[in-house]
Motif scaffolding. Structure first.
Motif, mmCIF file in Angstrom:
data_model
loop_
_atom_site.group_PDB
_atom_site.id
_atom_site.type_symbol
_atom_site.label_atom_id
_atom_site.label_comp_id
_atom_site.label_asym_id
_atom_site.label_seq_id
_atom_site.Cartn_x
_atom_site.Cartn_y
_atom_site.Cartn_z
ATOM 1 N N MET A 257 0.689 -1.074 -0.038
ATOM 2 C CA MET A 257 0.061 0.030 -0.167
ATOM 3 C C MET A 257 0.791 1.298 0.018
ATOM 4 O O MET A 257 0.657 2.142 -0.641
ATOM 5 C CB MET A 257 -0.966 -0.046 1.234
ATOM 6 N N CYS A 258 2.073 1.335 0.721
ATOM 7 C CA CYS A 258 2.933 2.486 0.753
ATOM 8 C C CYS A 258 3.335 2.602 -0.401
ATOM 9 O O CYS A 258 3.511 3.690 -0.752
ATOM 10 C CB CYS A 258 3.868 2.005 1.930
ATOM 11 N N GLN A 259 3.852 1.760 -1.270
ATOM 12 C CA GLN A 259 4.341 1.804 -2.512
ATOM 13 C C GLN A 259 3.519 2.562 -3.629
ATOM 14 O O GLN A 259 3.853 3.283 -4.387
ATOM 15 C CB GLN A 259 5.055 0.495 -2.956
ATOM 16 N N GLN A 260 2.233 1.872 -3.347
ATOM 17 C CA GLN A 260 1.041 2.409 -4.328
ATOM 18 C C GLN A 260 1.056 3.852 -4.138
ATOM 19 O O GLN A 260 0.488 4.565 -5.174
ATOM 20 C CB GLN A 260 -0.077 1.657 -4.263
ATOM 21 N N VAL A 261 0.748 4.271 -2.671
ATOM 22 C CA VAL A 261 0.669 5.824 -2.657
ATOM 23 C C VAL A 261 1.640 6.584 -3.066
ATOM 24 O O VAL A 261 1.633 7.772 -3.498
ATOM 25 C CB VAL A 261 0.444 5.826 -0.979
ATOM 26 N N ALA A 262 2.964 6.133 -2.862
ATOM 27 C CA ALA A 262 4.026 7.093 -3.113
ATOM 28 C C ALA A 262 4.087 6.966 -4.704
ATOM 29 O O ALA A 262 4.333 8.295 -5.271
ATOM 30 C CB ALA A 262 5.516 6.471 -2.858
ATOM 31 N N LYS A 263 3.801 6.059 -5.544
ATOM 32 C CA LYS A 263 3.663 6.131 -6.755
ATOM 33 C C LYS A 263 2.412 7.218 -7.357
ATOM 34 O O LYS A 263 2.658 7.932 -8.364
ATOM 35 C CB LYS A 263 3.302 4.707 -7.535
ATOM 36 N N ALA A 264 1.080 7.143 -6.619
ATOM 37 C CA ALA A 264 0.315 7.831 -6.983
ATOM 38 C C ALA A 264 0.581 9.364 -6.741
ATOM 39 O O ALA A 264 0.078 10.275 -7.475
ATOM 40 C CB ALA A 264 -1.101 7.663 -6.298
ATOM 41 N N GLY A 265 1.433 9.667 -5.622
ATOM 42 C CA GLY A 265 1.811 11.134 -5.335
ATOM 43 C C GLY A 265 3.133 11.293 -6.062
ATOM 44 O O GLY A 265 3.512 12.435 -5.494
ATOM 45 N N SER A 266 3.384 10.760 -7.036
ATOM 46 C CA SER A 266 4.781 10.896 -7.876
ATOM 47 C C SER A 266 6.025 11.277 -6.933
ATOM 48 O O SER A 266 6.869 12.008 -7.147
ATOM 49 C CB SER A 266 4.569 12.152 -8.670
ATOM 50 N N GLY A 267 5.774 10.393 -5.942
ATOM 51 C CA GLY A 267 7.189 10.608 -4.904
ATOM 52 C C GLY A 267 7.868 9.321 -4.900
ATOM 53 O O GLY A 267 7.791 8.483 -5.735
ATOM 54 N N THR A 268 8.477 8.952 -3.394
ATOM 55 C CA THR A 268 9.234 7.800 -3.300
ATOM 56 C C THR A 268 8.831 6.985 -2.193
ATOM 57 O O THR A 268 8.395 7.793 -1.299
ATOM 58 C CB THR A 268 10.557 8.232 -3.445
ATOM 59 N N TYR A 269 8.822 5.909 -2.311
ATOM 60 C CA TYR A 269 8.528 5.041 -1.115
ATOM 61 C C TYR A 269 9.829 4.434 -0.516
ATOM 62 O O TYR A 269 10.880 4.001 -1.282
ATOM 63 C CB TYR A 269 7.815 3.883 -1.353
ATOM 64 N N ILE A 270 10.029 4.735 0.842
ATOM 65 C CA ILE A 270 11.468 4.677 1.548
ATOM 66 C C ILE A 270 11.031 3.813 2.824
ATOM 67 O O ILE A 270 10.294 3.920 3.584
ATOM 68 C CB ILE A 270 11.991 5.819 1.907
ATOM 69 N N HIS A 271 11.767 2.450 2.845
ATOM 70 C CA HIS A 271 11.520 1.514 4.176
ATOM 71 C C HIS A 271 12.602 2.049 5.299
ATOM 72 O O HIS A 271 13.699 2.116 4.855
ATOM 73 C CB HIS A 271 11.705 0.217 3.533
ATOM 74 N N VAL A 272 12.035 2.212 6.490
ATOM 75 C CA VAL A 272 12.722 2.822 7.332
ATOM 76 C C VAL A 272 12.869 1.327 8.316
ATOM 77 O O VAL A 272 11.878 0.807 9.081
ATOM 78 C CB VAL A 272 12.008 3.838 8.455
ATOM 79 N N ASP A 273 14.087 1.229 8.637
ATOM 80 C CA ASP A 273 14.502 -0.062 9.598
ATOM 81 C C ASP A 273 15.496 0.412 10.476
ATOM 82 O O ASP A 273 15.700 1.814 10.888
ATOM 83 C CB ASP A 273 14.774 -1.050 8.681
ATOM 84 N N ASN A 274 16.183 -0.412 11.062
ATOM 85 C CA ASN A 274 17.297 -0.083 12.086
ATOM 86 C C ASN A 274 18.667 0.490 11.426
ATOM 87 O O ASN A 274 19.489 0.805 12.235
ATOM 88 C CB ASN A 274 17.453 -1.346 12.835
ATOM 89 N N THR A 275 18.617 0.535 10.328
ATOM 90 C CA THR A 275 19.861 1.407 9.642
ATOM 91 C C THR A 275 19.526 3.118 9.361
ATOM 92 O O THR A 275 18.513 3.355 9.682
ATOM 93 C CB THR A 275 20.114 0.681 8.338
#
Length: 341
Positions: A257-275
């Protein structure tokens, strides 16, 4: 620019009208008592040095001293360095998910705390940009209007907690809509909405909201926090939240879902982990936005001004002490105030 550090003290100014009402009641009572003693004109002739104006003047001197004293307690401060700066930067509204699921600890120390650390680091990299904060769960509201005051931004950031919103849930669409209306009217400025969430959207309509933002020239970035495998949610009492059947609730990052929203908003999806990879990716993505000239008025230093208010209080009290209710024999021929009768 004059500001007051503790505006709560302004409520104390209500004592002034309260004292005025008490004085009016006392004056009426005294007037009735004098009428019982005899004719007012005759009493005025028997006490020629009594002034009906001096007590009133003394009262207002005292009330003025009280009002200025309250202002002094509110710690008035004056901006000593005011600069009108033209900055080349972007405008970024950060939408932070503060639903209960953000308490999950699959990202250390927790999803929410990790998000705060990421935003603080991002603000530290800002130089010519403006930033605002929107918090959301089942509802959304502006926590900090868009500003170039990074110190205030980090201060408001530290106060973010799930208790700020009583309506639980995750309405990302509402957060994006609130953010869209939080930018300035400045033209030719790169704008970004940065949504930090675990992607558990319960309301729907988020892709449509991201598309609306894109049509307005606003890029929507999604930072997905947490693990796709799921994690229990601490209940604050040493255990974990449970559903109606007594099963431990598992919260998982909805990465699709996060990736789809970022694509619809012409943005970027970034995964936040412990790095720290997410921070670097976000900084790179923001630098690619169109940068425009923004106007900023900055008050960089404030000086305490209570000393001046203290002097005014002192002068008012001195005037009150020097002004007698009865006419002073040494100044009885002065015609500042009229005599009774």
């Amino acid at each position: 620019m004059l500001r007051f550090e503790d505006p709560i003290y302004f409520w104390l100014l209500l004592v002034v009208p309260l004292f005025f009402l008490l004085r009016m009641a006392s004056w009426r009572k005294k007037r009735k008592q004098l009428r019982k003693l005899g004719d007012p004109d005759l009493l005025a002739q028997l006490a020629p040095d009594v002034s009906k104006y001096r007590p009133t003047v003394k009262f207002w001197l005292q009330m003025a001293a009280v009002a200025v004293l309250v202002l002094m307690l509110a710690r008035p401060q004056m901006g000593t360095k005011v600069s009108h700066e033209k900055r080349n930067g972007i405008e970024a509204i950060i939408c932070m998910d503060i639903s209960n699921s953000m308490k999950a600890e699959d990202v250390a120390p927790s999803r929410l705390d990790k998000s705060k650390m990421l935003v603080e680091s991002m603000v530290d990299h800002f130089t010519n940009d403006k930033v605002g904060l929107v918090v959301f769960a089942g509802d959304a509201f502006v926590q900090l209007p868009i500003t170039s005051d990074y110190v205030s931004a980090k201060m408001f950031l530290q106060n973010i907690d799930p208790s700020l919103i009583g309506t639980q849930g995750t309405d990302i669409a509402r957060a994006i809509q609130v953010a869209m209306h939080s930018f300035t009217q400045q033209e030719k400025v790169g704008r970004a909405i940065i949504v930090i969430t675990d992607g558990e959207d319960h309301e729907g309509g988020v892709e449509k909201a991201a598309e609306q933002a894109r049509k307005k020239g606003i890029n929507v970035f999604i930072l997905g926090v947490g693990s796709t495998k799921g994690s229990p949610i601490p209940d604050g009492q040493g255990g974990y939240m449970q559903d109606a059947s007594g099963q431990v609730v598992m919260s998982a990052l909805n990465e699709t879902m996060c990736q789809q929203v970022a694509k619809a908003g012409s943005g970027t999806y970034i995964h936040v982990d412990n790095t720290s990879d997410a921070q670097e990716e976000l900084n790179d993505a923001l630098t690619k936005l169109q940068k425009g000239e923004t106007n900023s008025v900055i008050y960089s230093e404030y000086d305490e001004q209570f000393q001046a208010f203290g002097i005014i209080v002192l002068l008012l009290l001195i005037a009150d002490v020097c002004l007698l209710e009865a006419r002073n024999p040494l100044t009885k021929n002065w015609r500042i105030f009229k005599k009774n009768g």
